[in-house]
Design a protein around this motif. Structure first.
Motif, PDB file in Angstrom:
ATOM      1  N   ARG A 131      47.559  44.306  32.044  1.00  9.47           N
ATOM      2  CA  ARG A 131      47.489  43.917  33.456  1.00  9.47           C
ATOM      3  C   ARG A 131      46.335  42.969  33.757  1.00  9.47           C
ATOM      4  O   ARG A 131      46.476  42.007  34.516  1.00  9.47           O
ATOM      5  N   PHE A 132      45.161  43.294  33.186  1.00  8.01           N
ATOM      6  CA  PHE A 132      43.941  42.597  33.594  1.00  8.01           C
ATOM      7  C   PHE A 132      43.320  41.747  32.490  1.00  8.01           C
ATOM      8  O   PHE A 132      42.348  41.026  32.743  1.00  8.01           O
ATOM      9  N   GLU A 133      43.867  41.843  31.281  1.00  9.22           N
ATOM     10  CA  GLU A 133      43.376  41.079  30.125  1.00  9.22           C
ATOM     11  C   GLU A 133      41.895  41.339  29.861  1.00  9.22           C
ATOM     12  O   GLU A 133      41.138  40.436  29.510  1.00  9.22           O
ATOM     13  N   LEU A 134      41.503  42.595  30.009  1.00  5.30           N
ATOM     14  CA  LEU A 134      40.116  42.986  29.784  1.00  5.30           C
ATOM     15  C   LEU A 134      40.047  44.079  28.718  1.00  5.30           C
ATOM     16  O   LEU A 134      40.782  45.071  28.800  1.00  5.30           O
ATOM     17  N   PRO A 135      39.162  43.936  27.726  1.00  2.00           N
ATOM     18  CA  PRO A 135      39.034  44.944  26.670  1.00  2.00           C
ATOM     19  C   PRO A 135      38.225  46.147  27.145  1.00  2.00           C
ATOM     20  O   PRO A 135      37.284  46.010  27.937  1.00  2.00           O
ATOM     21  N   THR A 136      38.592  47.322  26.668  1.00  2.00           N
ATOM     22  CA  THR A 136      37.898  48.554  27.043  1.00  2.00           C
ATOM     23  C   THR A 136      37.666  49.427  25.821  1.00  2.00           C
ATOM     24  O   THR A 136      38.386  49.335  24.827  1.00  2.00           O
ATOM     25  N   SER A 137      36.656  50.288  25.925  1.00  2.00           N
ATOM     26  CA  SER A 137      36.411  51.325  24.922  1.00  2.00           C
ATOM     27  C   SER A 137      36.505  52.682  25.604  1.00  2.00           C
ATOM     28  O   SER A 137      36.126  52.820  26.775  1.00  2.00           O
ATOM     29  N   TRP A 138      36.987  53.685  24.841  1.00  2.00           N
ATOM     30  CA  TRP A 138      37.274  54.991  25.419  1.00  2.00           C
ATOM     31  C   TRP A 138      36.667  56.110  24.583  1.00  2.00           C
ATOM     32  O   TRP A 138      36.633  56.040  23.355  1.00  2.00           O
ATOM     33  N   GLY A 139      36.210  57.133  25.287  1.00  2.00           N
ATOM     34  CA  GLY A 139      35.785  58.374  24.660  1.00  2.00           C
ATOM     35  C   GLY A 139      36.544  59.525  25.285  1.00  2.00           C
ATOM     36  O   GLY A 139      36.732  59.541  26.507  1.00  2.00           O
ATOM     37  N   VAL A 140      36.999  60.445  24.471  1.00  2.00           N
ATOM     38  CA  VAL A 140      37.740  61.614  24.954  1.00  2.00           C
ATOM     39  C   VAL A 140      37.052  62.861  24.418  1.00  2.00           C
ATOM     40  O   VAL A 140      36.818  62.978  23.211  1.00  2.00           O
ATOM     41  N   ALA A 141      36.707  63.785  25.319  1.00  2.00           N
ATOM     42  CA  ALA A 141      36.013  65.002  24.898  1.00  2.00           C
ATOM     43  C   ALA A 141      36.207  66.085  25.955  1.00  2.00           C
ATOM     44  O   ALA A 141      36.898  65.879  26.957  1.00  2.00           O
ATOM     45  N   SER A 142      35.546  67.208  25.739  1.00  2.00           N
ATOM     46  CA  SER A 142      35.653  68.324  26.683  1.00  2.00           C
ATOM     47  C   SER A 142      34.638  68.233  27.804  1.00  2.00           C
ATOM     48  O   SER A 142      34.650  69.066  28.722  1.00  2.00           O
ATOM     49  N   ASN A 143      33.727  67.240  27.745  1.00  2.00           N
ATOM     50  CA  ASN A 143      32.759  67.082  28.829  1.00  2.00           C
ATOM     51  C   ASN A 143      32.317  65.625  28.942  1.00  2.00           C
ATOM     52  O   ASN A 143      32.595  64.795  28.069  1.00  2.00           O
ATOM     53  N   LYS A 144      31.612  65.313  30.040  1.00  2.00           N
ATOM     54  CA  LYS A 144      31.221  63.945  30.357  1.00  2.00           C
ATOM     55  C   LYS A 144      30.213  63.383  29.356  1.00  2.00           C
ATOM     56  O   LYS A 144      30.322  62.232  28.927  1.00  2.00           O
ATOM     57  N   LEU A 145      29.235  64.201  28.988  1.00  2.00           N
ATOM     58  CA  LEU A 145      28.188  63.747  28.085  1.00  2.00           C
ATOM     59  C   LEU A 145      28.760  63.232  26.773  1.00  2.00           C
ATOM     60  O   LEU A 145      28.469  62.113  26.334  1.00  2.00           O
ATOM     61  N   VAL A 146      29.601  64.041  26.154  1.00  2.00           N
ATOM     62  CA  VAL A 146      30.131  63.693  24.828  1.00  2.00           C
ATOM     63  C   VAL A 146      31.158  62.564  24.944  1.00  2.00           C
ATOM     64  O   VAL A 146      31.216  61.681  24.085  1.00  2.00           O
ATOM     65  N   ALA A 147      31.959  62.560  26.009  1.00  2.00           N
ATOM     66  CA  ALA A 147      32.940  61.494  26.191  1.00  2.00           C
ATOM     67  C   ALA A 147      32.252  60.131  26.323  1.00  2.00           C
ATOM     68  O   ALA A 147      32.698  59.131  25.745  1.00  2.00           O
ATOM     69  N   LYS A 148      31.151  60.094  27.069  1.00  2.00           N
ATOM     70  CA  LYS A 148      30.432  58.824  27.253  1.00  2.00           C
ATOM     71  C   LYS A 148      29.831  58.340  25.935  1.00  2.00           C
ATOM     72  O   LYS A 148      29.918  57.150  25.600  1.00  2.00           O
ATOM     73  N   ILE A 149      29.224  59.241  25.177  1.00  2.00           N
ATOM     74  CA  ILE A 149      28.642  58.848  23.896  1.00  2.00           C
ATOM     75  C   ILE A 149      29.736  58.408  22.932  1.00  2.00           C
ATOM     76  O   ILE A 149      29.565  57.440  22.173  1.00  2.00           O
TER      77      ILE A 149
END
Length: 343
Positions: A131-149
């Motif tokens: 849609r936007f032609e923009l690259p992204t990186s993703w984190g998936v975890a059980s909480n915000k801290l670990v997902a962000k890292i």
């Protein structure tokens, strides 16, 4: 039920928008930032520039000295804000709970979605690219801290999943500087006792941490084990943040007034960063001994949550209305026009 938290980071966002508008920049070493003639700094660096050692917040003049052929583009914040708005609106429509952390980061809580987290993140990543032609990186975890890292570890264009129960093992080998709450001073203090990784920090005895860093050390130890109970919060309601001090005795000493301004600026900056916010208008409040109260304010070109910037502007405002020796009963620092920080 285990939580399913996703963190998304728009890769080198300002530079990615510039590449979208000028494809000729792709693959080239360039930065978005301030003028090298003044005290301009790098706001965003392309990955080709990063390979040359260029980093955000580096003085632009220093970046050019390191890479003489570097292309420097002036920031177009309104343009970046518009692209951010479109992506964030798409994310809000894609999850029951979405918390915008900054102009280029957000958390999503998809705990009630029956699909695996990796499947959800991969679909959203592909759709944002389409849609936007923009690259992204993703984190998936059980909480915000670990997902962000996890998102940080996977940059650029990455997708890292940390299964429930594996949080501490995932964090263990990573540099301690990646842990939220570990700044340069804390990193130096930890290095003195041999702590280089998050795992090193998690293994330190409680009393050692308390002696070294006080209660902050105990909080860090918990984070080092991958513990974070913070919920994904849909909106930040704050419109302004401020701090003030009424002196026990009226103060006319310049050094004491400046020390007070610094402490107040640090308090406001710390609260802004904790809330994931920045402000564009800085103001001071003064009350004279006769209880006459006045305020002065200045508007910045870009929002900030940095202590030093808040302090410098507060000092300038103070000196515009105060003459040496005149006593002050109350002094305050505030910041308004709050929104996501600019990175």
């Amino acid at each position: 039920m285990a939580r399913k938290i996703l963190h998304v980071d728009l890769d080198a966002f300002f530079c990615s928008v510039e590449e979208l508008l000028n494809p000729g920049l792709r693959g080239k070493a360039f930065v978005v930032g301030g003028s090298p003639e003044g005290r301009g700094v790098v706001a965003s660096a392309s990955y080709a520039a990063r390979a040359l050692g260029i980093r955000s917040a580096m003085p632009t003049a220093q970046a050019l000295a390191k890479a003489p052929g570097l292309i420097v583009l002036s920031s177009r914040h309104d343009l970046y804000q518009e692209h951010s708005r479109k992506v964030m609106e798409f994310l809000r429509q894609s999850a029951p709970l979405m918390e915008q952390l900054s102009i280029d980061e957000a958390f999503l809580d998809l705990s009630d979605d029956p699909r695996p987290g990796a499947e959800i993140a991969r679909a959203l990543q592909a759709e944002i690219q389409r849609r936007f032609e923009l690259p992204t990186s993703w984190g998936v975890a059980s909480n915000k801290l670990v997902a962000k890292i996890a998102a940080q570890v996977g940059k650029p264009r990455g997708l890292i999943v940390v299964p429930e129960g594996q949080e501490a093992a995932f964090l263990r080998p990573l540099p301690v500087s990646m842990l939220w709450g570990v700044g340069p001073k804390t990193e130096q203090a930890l290095a003195k006792v041999g702590v280089r990784t998050i795992g090193d920090l998690a293994a330190l005895p409680t009393e050692t941490l308390r002696r070294l860093l006080g209660d902050h050390g105990i909080e860090l130890a918990s984070r080092a084990k991958g513990v974070d109970e913070r919920p994904v919060v849909a909106e930040h309601a704050a419109r302004s943040m401020s701090a003030e001090r009424t002196f026990p005795k009226d103060v006319g000493d310049e050094e004491e007034l400046l020390r007070t301004l610094l402490r107040l600026s640090e308090r406001v900056g710390r609260r802004l960063r904790k809330a994931g916010l920045a402000g564009r208008t800085i103001r001071i409040k003064l009350r004279w001994p006769d209880f006459t109260t006045l305020t002065r304010q200045t508007r910045l070109e870009q929002p900030t949550n940095r202590d030093r910037r808040i302090y410098e502007e507060a000092v300038r405002l103070l000196r515009g209305v105060w003459r040496k020796g005149r006593k002050i009963r109350l002094l305050g620092v505030g910041i308004v026009d709050l929104g996501p920080p600019v990175h």
